[in-house]
Enzyme design. Structure first.
Site, PDB file in Angstrom:
ATOM      1  N   ASP A 199       2.128   8.541  -1.469  1.00  0.00           N
ATOM      2  CA  ASP A 199       0.665   9.539  -1.427  1.00  0.00           C
ATOM      3  C   ASP A 199      -0.107  10.076  -2.557  1.00  0.00           C
ATOM      4  OD1 ASP A 199      -1.611  10.635   0.295  1.00  0.00           O
ATOM      5  OD2 ASP A 199      -1.249  12.275  -0.540  1.00  0.00           O
ATOM      6  N   HIS A 250       0.747   7.131   8.057  1.00  0.00           N
ATOM      7  CA  HIS A 250       0.403   6.770   6.693  1.00  0.00           C
ATOM      8  C   HIS A 250       1.738   7.721   6.123  1.00  0.00           C
ATOM      9  CE1 HIS A 250      -0.937   8.684   3.246  1.00  0.00           C
ATOM     10  NE2 HIS A 250      -0.906  10.304   3.246  1.00  0.00           N
TER      11      HIS A 250
END
Length: 325
Positions: A106, A301
């Site tokens: 991320d 994610h």
């Protein structure tokens, strides 16, 4: 072993702050430095620290600037890319090592992909988890996001002073449950639409979110409590300030190289990540001379937490080939 066990926190005075880090393995060879994303802490790498230690690797997970036990400077500009990469350089200086293998997920991925452009002499290797390497855009990214996705898109919304910080901190457990969902938990179809595309209007969606009706929770109650305790103490202003430097980072990156040469790189994508889609990694080979790409199937994610065994196998296999011993 408890799911929330971490090595003891250590502190290093680096780059004008105190950086908290968690270290395992023998201090030999090239260290593996693990950089987390938003909204996480070094705790998100607990599974990888355990696997790297078992493999005899020297590994270090950090609490990024503004997160966890690391300092939270007051100015927005204190969270620009020069500071974020400078913290990693400072950590290497503190440890007395020349180079490291940087692994980033991320936002941590954005930072580690900038390391070969800004500090190539300190990079032995780079691993991007979910976050691809991208060349500099031709226009201010915030202006682009606003044009394509609208004002409610979360990165654009994060440019607003105070409001997003307060909303996320209003009920930290709800906020963390909203973000930490498995699989397609952040699927864009659930978000309001702007110009035919998802706006990723996380602020508006968070207001309506009912965690009691959500069956997609990624973390155990014990694991969730670690994150909740951390963000109740720190708030979200430091982490959001990373986003508030998008324009500044874009402006100050003019003139940086747009290629990574002579540094082994690994890109790990996640099949069901709606924010950092696997297709965003297409074309990376045009800009990186030494690149391997692997997809983790069935993951959303939060890949290193959702599919830790698969991520560990890929990273350890790559390390074994590229950095044996």
């Amino acid at each position: 072993m408890s799911a929330v066990q971490m090595p003891p926190a250590q502190k290093a005075a680096v780059n004008g702050i105190e950086l908290a880090y968690y270290e395992v393995g023998p201090r030999r060879g090239v260290p593996v430095v693990l950089c987390h994303g938003f909204p996480e802490t070094a705790f998100s790498w607990r599974h990888q620290l355990k696997a790297l230690e078992a493999a005899g690797r020297w590994a270090i997970a950090i609490d990024g600037r503004g997160y966890g036990l690391t300092s939270r400077p007051p100015r927005v500009e204190d969270y620009d890319m020069e500071h974020l990469t400078g913290d990693l350089v400072g950590l290497l200086d503190h440890l007395g090592v020349e180079k490291a293998i940087f692994v980033g997920h991320d936002w941590g991925g954005f930072v580690v992909w900038q390391m070969p452009l800004m500090h190539p002499d300190r990079c032995a290797g780079i691993v991007g988890l979910n976050t691809p390497f991208q060349v500099r855009l031709g226009m201010d990214p915030i202006a682009l996001f606003r044009k394509v996705y609208g004002d409610e898109m979360y990165i654009v919304w994060f440019q607003t002073p105070e409001e997003p910080d307060a909303l996320l901190a209003q009920d930290v457990e709800k906020t963390m449950r909203f973000f930490m969902r498995a699989g397609e938990g952040l699927k864009p179809e659930s978000q309001p639409q702007t110009q035919g595309r998802s706006s990723f209007a996380f602020g508006e969606t968070l207001k309506r979110y009912d965690p009691k009706a959500d069956q997609r929770q990624l973390l155990s109650d014990e694991e969730l409590a670690v994150f909740v305790e951390a963000f109740r103490r720190t708030g979200f202003t430091g982490p959001i300030n990373w986003y508030r430097n998008f324009t500044r980072n874009w402006q100050r990156s003019e003139g940086l190289p747009q290629r990574i040469d002579h540094i082994p790189c690994l890109m790990i994508t996640a099949e069901h990540d709606p924010v950092l889609r696997p297709s965003m990694a297409d074309g990376m080979g045009e800009h990186i001379s030494d690149l391997e790409t692997v997809m983790i199937e069935g993951s959303g994610h939060w890949t290193q937490q959702e599919k830790p065994d698969e991520v560990n196998r890929v990273i350890l296999g790559w390390l074994g080939r590229r950095f044996p011993g």
